[in-house]
Design a protein around this motif. Structure first.
Motif, PDB file in Angstrom:
ATOM      1  N   VAL A  48       0.976  -1.282  -0.012  1.00  0.00           N
ATOM      2  CA  VAL A  48      -0.010   0.001  -0.136  1.00  0.00           C
ATOM      3  C   VAL A  48       0.872   1.177  -0.014  1.00  0.00           C
ATOM      4  N   VAL A  49       2.046   1.366   0.770  1.00  0.00           N
ATOM      5  CA  VAL A  49       2.848   2.433   0.784  1.00  0.00           C
ATOM      6  C   VAL A  49       3.446   2.660  -0.481  1.00  0.00           C
ATOM      7  N   ARG A  50       3.849   1.744  -1.196  1.00  0.00           N
ATOM      8  CA  ARG A  50       4.393   1.493  -2.684  1.00  0.00           C
ATOM      9  C   ARG A  50       3.399   2.242  -3.570  1.00  0.00           C
ATOM     10  N   GLU A  51       2.359   1.629  -3.472  1.00  0.00           N
ATOM     11  CA  GLU A  51       1.218   1.896  -4.629  1.00  0.00           C
ATOM     12  C   GLU A  51       0.793   3.470  -4.538  1.00  0.00           C
ATOM     13  N   THR A  52       0.730   3.809  -3.051  1.00  0.00           N
ATOM     14  CA  THR A  52       0.278   4.970  -2.821  1.00  0.00           C
ATOM     15  C   THR A  52       1.313   6.195  -3.249  1.00  0.00           C
ATOM     16  N   ALA A  53       2.470   5.808  -2.857  1.00  0.00           N
ATOM     17  CA  ALA A  53       3.402   6.735  -3.220  1.00  0.00           C
ATOM     18  C   ALA A  53       3.458   6.681  -4.927  1.00  0.00           C
ATOM     19  N   LYS A  54       3.367   5.947  -5.456  1.00  0.00           N
ATOM     20  CA  LYS A  54       3.358   5.816  -7.189  1.00  0.00           C
ATOM     21  C   LYS A  54       2.264   6.729  -7.532  1.00  0.00           C
ATOM     22  N   THR A  55       1.066   6.699  -6.970  1.00  0.00           N
ATOM     23  CA  THR A  55       0.027   7.428  -7.303  1.00  0.00           C
ATOM     24  C   THR A  55      -0.072   8.847  -7.191  1.00  0.00           C
ATOM     25  N   LEU A  56       0.760   9.176  -5.767  1.00  0.00           N
ATOM     26  CA  LEU A  56       1.011  10.456  -5.594  1.00  0.00           C
ATOM     27  C   LEU A  56       2.197  11.201  -5.872  1.00  0.00           C
ATOM     28  N   SER A  57       3.098  10.487  -6.628  1.00  0.00           N
ATOM     29  CA  SER A  57       4.343  10.749  -7.101  1.00  0.00           C
ATOM     30  C   SER A  57       5.216  11.421  -5.853  1.00  0.00           C
ATOM     31  N   ARG A  58       5.224  10.385  -4.702  1.00  0.00           N
ATOM     32  CA  ARG A  58       5.986  10.781  -3.725  1.00  0.00           C
ATOM     33  C   ARG A  58       6.982   9.653  -3.400  1.00  0.00           C
ATOM     34  N   PRO A  59       7.934   9.937  -2.587  1.00  0.00           N
ATOM     35  CA  PRO A  59       8.998   8.947  -2.141  1.00  0.00           C
ATOM     36  C   PRO A  59       8.298   7.914  -0.987  1.00  0.00           C
ATOM     37  N   ALA A  60       8.660   6.888  -0.894  1.00  0.00           N
ATOM     38  CA  ALA A  60       7.847   6.010  -0.076  1.00  0.00           C
ATOM     39  C   ALA A  60       9.152   5.387   0.793  1.00  0.00           C
ATOM     40  N   ILE A  61       8.648   5.415   2.071  1.00  0.00           N
ATOM     41  CA  ILE A  61       9.792   4.796   3.200  1.00  0.00           C
ATOM     42  C   ILE A  61       8.801   4.242   4.092  1.00  0.00           C
ATOM     43  N   ALA A  62       9.670   3.517   5.003  1.00  0.00           N
ATOM     44  CA  ALA A  62       9.393   2.914   6.140  1.00  0.00           C
ATOM     45  C   ALA A  62       9.925   3.402   7.463  1.00  0.00           C
ATOM     46  N   LEU A  63       9.110   3.529   8.475  1.00  0.00           N
ATOM     47  CA  LEU A  63       9.324   4.370   9.820  1.00  0.00           C
ATOM     48  C   LEU A  63       9.354   3.089  10.775  1.00  0.00           C
ATOM     49  N   THR A  64      10.446   2.917  11.688  1.00  0.00           N
ATOM     50  CA  THR A  64      10.377   1.727  12.384  1.00  0.00           C
ATOM     51  C   THR A  64      11.282   2.063  13.623  1.00  0.00           C
TER      52      THR A  64
END
Length: 339
Positions: A48-64
């Protein structure tokens, strides 16, 4: 007329603190969680992170967070980590994200309110466009940061929120890190791998040993795993990454009851290999569990069993196929080949 060249892809970034967070990643879509194991449930969040970032043209990161919160609150019973910090970053990168931000976790951090976490970190420092979490993720003091709280915070502060629901296995039993830890402790490596969606691996430096394996005709690379590791003692078919080359092998994990019955040790025999491995950091992937740890009446009986173990391990390794695209990606190393 020539089209402008597409921008070069950015290298994956492992970011160790808020202070080191790069401005280029502000406004990202952020998946938030412990992600220990990066199992199939976590992979659903990252998708979901990856696909949403693609849709919004934004970077995709994980916060842990590191160390695992349960280890902070119960240092006398540290959590058996499926994926320590470096392994987690490797998997997040293979999942196609642009980076992983790891926040140091201690009791002071745990005392921050959910509101402060959102306002200071998510909005103030990261400037997030969208947050993605699992259905059971909570954050902030007294775990007040529920999925509903995060949704309301997003509406008030102008960022989107996606909550990913429970993912069950083929029997509709929930996929969880705790369940995978128990499977590894029970020697159910095939089940653990199925829940992970890739074959579980460890990374460790080869240390000097007693060289008993060499005397028995089975030289081994000896590695210590973390003391809290709850892997079942026994014999495993394994794949070994040595300098980007994948080798077949057989491994023993346990206390060596025929000899010193000492601290648990991982001893890996790499098939058809000669060379000095001392000091090298190896990756060992667990494919199947062959048998439990045993004692034998004589060294000859032990060697005969080791011969049978090797034959069984070779057979198990000859027929394996990738469990998933992620499992395949773990072996698509820049200069890897199959030995």
């Amino acid at each position: 007329m020539l089209k402008p060249a597409a921008p070069a892809p950015q290298a994956f970034q492992a970011i160790p603190s808020l202070e080191a967070f790069p401005e280029a990643l502000r406004g990202a879509v952020v998946g938030i969680g412990n992600f220990d194991g990066v199992h199939r449930g976590h992979q659903a969040v990252l998708e979901v992170v990856r696909e949403t970032a693609k849709t919004l043209s934004r970077p995709a990161i994980a916060l842990t967070f590191e160390p695992h919160p349960r280890t902070v609150f119960r240092p006398d019973a540290p959590v058996f980590r499926l994926t320590p910090e470096h392994a987690k970053a490797v998997l997040i990168e293979k999942e196609g994200l642009d980076g992983i931000l790891t926040l140091p976790f201690d009791r002071a951090f745990a005392g921050r309110t959910a509101e402060d976490f959102v306002d200071t970190i998510l909005v103030g420092r990261l400037g997030i466009a969208h947050a993605v979490t699992g259905y059971d993720f909570h954050f902030g003091k007294a775990r007040a940061g529920t999925p509903d709280f995060l949704r309301e915070a997003g509406e008030e502060r102008g960022f989107g929120v996606s909550i990913v629901g429970r993912l069950g296995d083929e029997g509709d039993e929930t996929i969880s890190s705790s369940r995978i830890r128990q499977a590894l402790a029970d020697g159910e490596i095939v089940l653990a791998n199925a829940l992970l969606g890739y074959r579980w691996f460890v990374e460790s430096e080869v240390i000097d040993g007693e060289k008993r394996g060499r005397e028995l005709g089975y030289p081994t690379a000896n590695m210590k795993l973390a003391p809290e590791t709850r892997l079942a003692a026994g014999i495993y078919a394994v794949r070994v990454n040595i300098d980007g080359v994948l080798h077949a092998g057989v491994a023993s994990y346990g206390r060596r009851p025929m000899f010193d019955n000492g601290a648990p040790l991982l001893e890996v025999h790499v098939f058809d290999f000669s060379g000095d491995l001392y000091g090298k950091r190896l990756g060992v992937t667990f494919v199947s569990y062959l048998r439990g740890e045993e004692t034998f009446d004589s060294l000859d009986a032990l060697i005969a069993q080791m011969d049978r173990d090797s034959e069984e391990a070779r057979a198990a390794l000859a027929s394996i196929r990738p469990l998933s695209p992620l499992d395949q990606a773990l072996y698509d190393l820049p200069h890897a080949r199959q030995a």
